[in-house]
Design an enzyme around this catalytic site. Structure first.
Site, PDB file in Angstrom:
ATOM      1  N   ASP A   1       4.201  -4.677   3.438  1.00  0.00           N
ATOM      2  CA  ASP A   1       3.629  -3.426   3.930  1.00  0.00           C
ATOM      3  C   ASP A   1       4.805  -2.555   4.353  1.00  0.00           C
ATOM      4  O   ASP A   1       5.331  -1.765   3.579  1.00  0.00           O
ATOM      5  CB  ASP A   1       2.688  -3.743   5.089  1.00  0.00           C
ATOM      6  CG  ASP A   1       1.898  -2.540   5.572  1.00  0.00           C
ATOM      7  OD1 ASP A   1       2.465  -1.446   5.618  1.00  0.00           O
ATOM      8  OD2 ASP A   1       0.715  -2.701   5.913  1.00  0.00           O
TER       9      ASP A   1
ATOM     10  N   HIS B   1       0.841  -1.206   0.000  1.00  0.00           N
ATOM     11  CA  HIS B   1       0.000   0.000   0.000  1.00  0.00           C
ATOM     12  C   HIS B   1       0.868   1.244   0.000  1.00  0.00           C
ATOM     13  O   HIS B   1       2.037   1.220   0.395  1.00  0.00           O
ATOM     14  CB  HIS B   1      -1.006  -0.028   1.144  1.00  0.00           C
ATOM     15  CG  HIS B   1      -0.496   0.356   2.494  1.00  0.00           C
ATOM     16  ND1 HIS B   1      -0.524   1.646   2.965  1.00  0.00           N
ATOM     17  CD2 HIS B   1       0.014  -0.392   3.508  1.00  0.00           C
ATOM     18  CE1 HIS B   1      -0.053   1.681   4.206  1.00  0.00           C
ATOM     19  NE2 HIS B   1       0.294   0.460   4.559  1.00  0.00           N
TER      20      HIS B   1
ATOM     21  N   HIS C   1       3.159   5.261  12.828  1.00  0.00           N
ATOM     22  CA  HIS C   1       1.973   6.105  12.623  1.00  0.00           C
ATOM     23  C   HIS C   1       2.107   7.484  13.263  1.00  0.00           C
ATOM     24  O   HIS C   1       1.099   8.101  13.623  1.00  0.00           O
ATOM     25  CB  HIS C   1       0.714   5.408  13.152  1.00  0.00           C
ATOM     26  CG  HIS C   1       0.202   4.326  12.256  1.00  0.00           C
ATOM     27  ND1 HIS C   1      -1.013   3.698  12.452  1.00  0.00           N
ATOM     28  CD2 HIS C   1       0.727   3.759  11.141  1.00  0.00           C
ATOM     29  CE1 HIS C   1      -1.205   2.789  11.509  1.00  0.00           C
ATOM     30  NE2 HIS C   1      -0.158   2.809  10.697  1.00  0.00           N
TER      31      HIS C   1
ATOM     32  N   ASP D   1       6.234   2.856   7.201  1.00  0.00           N
ATOM     33  CA  ASP D   1       4.897   2.365   6.881  1.00  0.00           C
ATOM     34  C   ASP D   1       4.171   3.373   6.012  1.00  0.00           C
ATOM     35  O   ASP D   1       3.702   4.398   6.486  1.00  0.00           O
ATOM     36  CB  ASP D   1       4.128   2.146   8.189  1.00  0.00           C
ATOM     37  CG  ASP D   1       2.734   1.577   7.966  1.00  0.00           C
ATOM     38  OD1 ASP D   1       2.426   1.165   6.839  1.00  0.00           O
ATOM     39  OD2 ASP D   1       1.954   1.547   8.936  1.00  0.00           O
TER      40      ASP D   1
ATOM     41  N   GLU E   1      -5.136   1.721   2.582  1.00  0.00           N
ATOM     42  CA  GLU E   1      -4.960   0.568   3.473  1.00  0.00           C
ATOM     43  C   GLU E   1      -5.148   0.972   4.924  1.00  0.00           C
ATOM     44  O   GLU E   1      -5.714   0.218   5.727  1.00  0.00           O
ATOM     45  CB  GLU E   1      -3.565  -0.038   3.267  1.00  0.00           C
ATOM     46  CG  GLU E   1      -3.315  -1.329   4.040  1.00  0.00           C
ATOM     47  CD  GLU E   1      -2.729  -1.126   5.430  1.00  0.00           C
ATOM     48  OE1 GLU E   1      -2.553  -2.135   6.149  1.00  0.00           O
ATOM     49  OE2 GLU E   1      -2.450   0.037   5.815  1.00  0.00           O
ATOM     50  N   GLU E   2      -4.671   2.170   5.268  1.00  0.00           N
ATOM     51  CA  GLU E   2      -4.701   2.596   6.663  1.00  0.00           C
ATOM     52  C   GLU E   2      -6.124   2.738   7.204  1.00  0.00           C
ATOM     53  O   GLU E   2      -6.349   2.621   8.407  1.00  0.00           O
ATOM     54  CB  GLU E   2      -3.954   3.922   6.827  1.00  0.00           C
ATOM     55  CG  GLU E   2      -2.472   3.867   6.481  1.00  0.00           C
ATOM     56  CD  GLU E   2      -1.653   3.024   7.455  1.00  0.00           C
ATOM     57  OE1 GLU E   2      -2.241   2.412   8.371  1.00  0.00           O
ATOM     58  OE2 GLU E   2      -0.424   2.976   7.300  1.00  0.00           O
TER      59      GLU E   2
END
Length: 678
Positions: A448, A372, A534, A382, A419-420
């Site tokens: 990922d 993603h 994140h 990420d 995706e998140e």
């Protein structure tokens, strides 16, 4: 469910009743495995994987073409700006990936979907308590650092929030709920601490934020506040934080999505295609998969302020934080949290990017590679460490093509969007193409986060275990050039440890759990729990200083990923070995057996079926050697119908573990072994 008989590996039988009681569910699995095991010996006529051969020239060339600089340059370009799904910035990353892949002369296209996404409009949080005198209003802002090269771009970051949080205002006493697990709320109840109507105050570290919010609501909480505890994310006292060390700064906040479902919330169970039927936004936002209460993520420094204002009994030792922090108390209160959240939940366009290398002999059989592209902030780990690795290996494939290489089967590159938010881009595409994938997909290979540090951590469906081990034996360890990844893996604290794909952690979910496609996911490092996960600080600087300073791990990840694809796309017989499945299923059955002790349920039929499956797998492994001899002696053509039929059976065997009706009360999840159900 998909059922097997003596005539065909895929011949359907009449649908069975939903697996309601545990005993009926065990019988369903037992029957499936019994027939599957009996069928494999007769139907999978030959080998499940090839005898060892010298590494093909194209494989050696592929491994020699790895480029640290290519991976680094793509990562730098992809992470110049925050790029949340549905934003202009993320549309620009879609165009970047499109241009990078099309420049390699691969046919490339973009497939858009209209889906329900979520963004913050307003949020606030303040703390008050009797005797404190003043009200503390938290800024809810992640701070940049002196000479931060991304300080200007950081201003573009969407404010810290939880996607799909309910809008509303709550003013109530705080109750400390540890990691927000069901057992944590049960402990509070056992201590007489009432959560009803309060603000559940929990920390990351054991479960995802969406499950924390769900558990808080189930316990009666009016709102939830979740923070990153220095114990997990801050290193040892005095160790410092980014940019001086790898640890999360005190103002760092881990954002995320609170949606517990998959895909577009307005099209549950079907694809979000143009002109499709949809549930209303109100209906979509009021299902049990949504949090239904306001929630906010906060930083460690804000959380410590709240902890200092808490009263009540001292929390247990394993609920406490770092030794230099305040004593954690259960509450309720006297700390009162005043929380307001207003969200914008609206339809937005997302874009999946695809590139194709058409197969020469079996163009209708697909080996699919996916990663993603969207990120909550800069996304250096990420997910764009994976995006950079994918473009780097695609460049190598392009160079192989210039040397005359063409795969036997078609290879598809996928750059997923959103995706998140809930694996949205991949889920919508799989739902839209389910029947095609059911009959044509050989395997799905996902990355990922490709790199967050040293150490190799793979996840697969079991028939890929042996292939993965073979591949890691030819890829150089990025942290020790004198050995292979396999060498370091076998010497690690968890030798040859392979996780499975039963959670919904990334885009493999729809492939494994909805369709039943053999799949893999790999990462270098300790996984999604890395400190800056994140947060604002998951940027190129963190990666270049701490995640992968020389970008060798990116190249190693791309090499393993690419070699898996080469083997699956090129070999005459698909390199699947179902013996690993029998071993795994026996271990799972022992777990179930312990759970049903003292009941009338017996696991004996299940054990018998698994033994039959194992015997069948052993038999076909032996028979494969005979087929290999025929191929090597030219007595059997590699395009023989026998090989085609065998490969289809190998491919479809994973589908035999799926049920058309799906898991009870979780009907989207079709896989009876790997899924989110207990």
């Amino acid at each position: 469910m998909s059922h097997l008989d003596a005539a065909s590996l895929l011949a359907p039988s009449p649908p069975l009743a939903k697996p309601h009681p545990r005993s009926r569910f065990l019988c369903l699995i037992s029957s499936m495995l019994a027939v599957l095991g009996a069928s494999l010996a007769g139907l999978l006529l030959f080998a499940l994987h090839p005898a060892p051969n010298p590494v093909p020239n194209y494989a050696s060339l592929f491994l020699s073409l790895g480029s640290n600089d290519t991976a680094a340059s793509h990562l730098r370009a992809l992470t110049l700006h925050p790029h949340v799904a549905g934003t202009k910035a993320n549309a620009l990353t879609a165009r970047y990936v499109f241009d990078a892949l099309s420049a390699l002369s691969f046919p490339t296209h973009i497939t858009p979907y209209s889906v329900l996404l979520s963004y913050p409009v307003h949020r606030s949080l303040s703390l008050s308590a009797p005797g404190r005198g003043v009200v503390t209003s938290f800024s809810l802002k992640q701070e940049t650092y002196p000479n931060d090269p991304y300080a200007a771009a950081a201003a573009e970051t969407i404010p810290t929030f939880y996607a799909y949080s309910a809008s509303g205002s709550v003013s109530a006493e705080a109750v400390y709920a540890n990691y927000g697990r069901e057992e944590d709320f049960s402990y509070l109840a056992s201590r007489g601490v009432d959560v009803a109507g309060k603000v559940a105050f929990a920390r990351y570290g054991r479960i995802h934020c969406e499950d924390i919010a769900h558990n808080a609501r189930a316990a009666g909480a009016a709102a939830a506040v979740v923070y990153t505890d220095p114990l997990q994310y801050g290193g040892a006292p005095g160790e410092g934080w980014f940019p001086d060390s790898r640890w999360l700064p005190p103002s760092g906040v881990q954002v995320g999505s609170l949606f517990r479902g998959v895909g577009d919330p307005t099209t549950p169970m079907w694809a979000s295609s143009e002109g499709c039927e949809r549930v209303s936004l109100e209906e979509a936002m009021n299902t049990d998969d949504m949090p239904l209460i306001p929630a906010l993520p906060v930083s460690a420094q804000d959380a410590m302020e709240i902890h200092r204002a808490m009263g009540g009994a001292v929390a247990p030792e394993d609920w406490q934080g770092r030794e230099d922090g305040p004593v954690y108390r259960l509450g309720p209160g006297p700390a009162v949290l005043n929380l307001t959240y207003l969200g914008n939940d609206s339809m937005a366009t997302i874009e999946n990017v695809f590139a194709i290398i058409e197969g020469a002999e079996e163009p209708d059989r697909y080996v699919i590679l996916g990663n993603h592209r969207d990120a909550w902030t800069f996304g250096a780990s990420d997910p764009n460490s994976g995006t950079a690795a994918m473009i780097e290996l695609a460049k190598r494939f392009s160079m192989l093509q210039k040397q005359g290489w063409r795969p036997r089967r078609t290879i598809i590159f996928c750059s997923w969007d959103a995706e998140e938010y809930g694996l949205t881009g991949s889920t919508e595409w799989v739902e839209e193409n389910r029947e095609m994938l059911y009959s044509r997909a050989v395997a799905y290979l996902n990355i990922d986060v490709s790199v967050v540090g040293p150490g190799f951590l793979p996840s697969t469906t079991p028939q890929l275990d042996e292939l993965l081990q073979q591949v890691t034996k030819v890829v150089q360890d990025p942290d020790n050039s004198s050995q292979t990844v396999y060498d370091s893996w076998i010497k690690s604290s968890t030798p040859l440890r392979v996780l499975r794909l039963g959670d919904g952690g990334s885009d493999y979910s729809a492939f494994v759990q909805h369709v039943g496609i053999p799949s893999m996911n790999i990462i270098f490092g300790e996984g999604p729990g890395y400190p800056v996960y994140h947060s604002l600080y998951d940027d190129y600087v963190w990666m270049a200083k701490f995640g992968d300073p020389a970008f060798r791990r990116h190249v190693a990840a791309a090499s393993i990923w690419g070699m898996m694809a080469l083997r699956l796309a090129n070999e005459d017989i698909l390199p699947f070995n179902y013996m690993s499945y029998a071993i795994e299923l026996e271990a799972y059955t022992k777990t179930v057996e312990n759970e049903v002790k003292g009941t009338t349920v017996t696991c004996s039929p299940l054990y018998n079926s698994i033994r039959t499956l194992g015997a069948a797998a052993t038999k076909v492994n032996n028979e494969q050697k005979e087929l290999q001899k025929l191929l090597l002696s030219k007595q059997l053509n590699k395009d023989s119908l026998k090989i085609r039929q065998l490969n289809d059976r190998l491919m479809q065997t994973e589908r035999a573990f799926t049920s058309r009706e799906g898991i009870f009360k979780l009907e989207w999840f079709k896989h009876l072994v790997y899924g989110p159900s207990d």
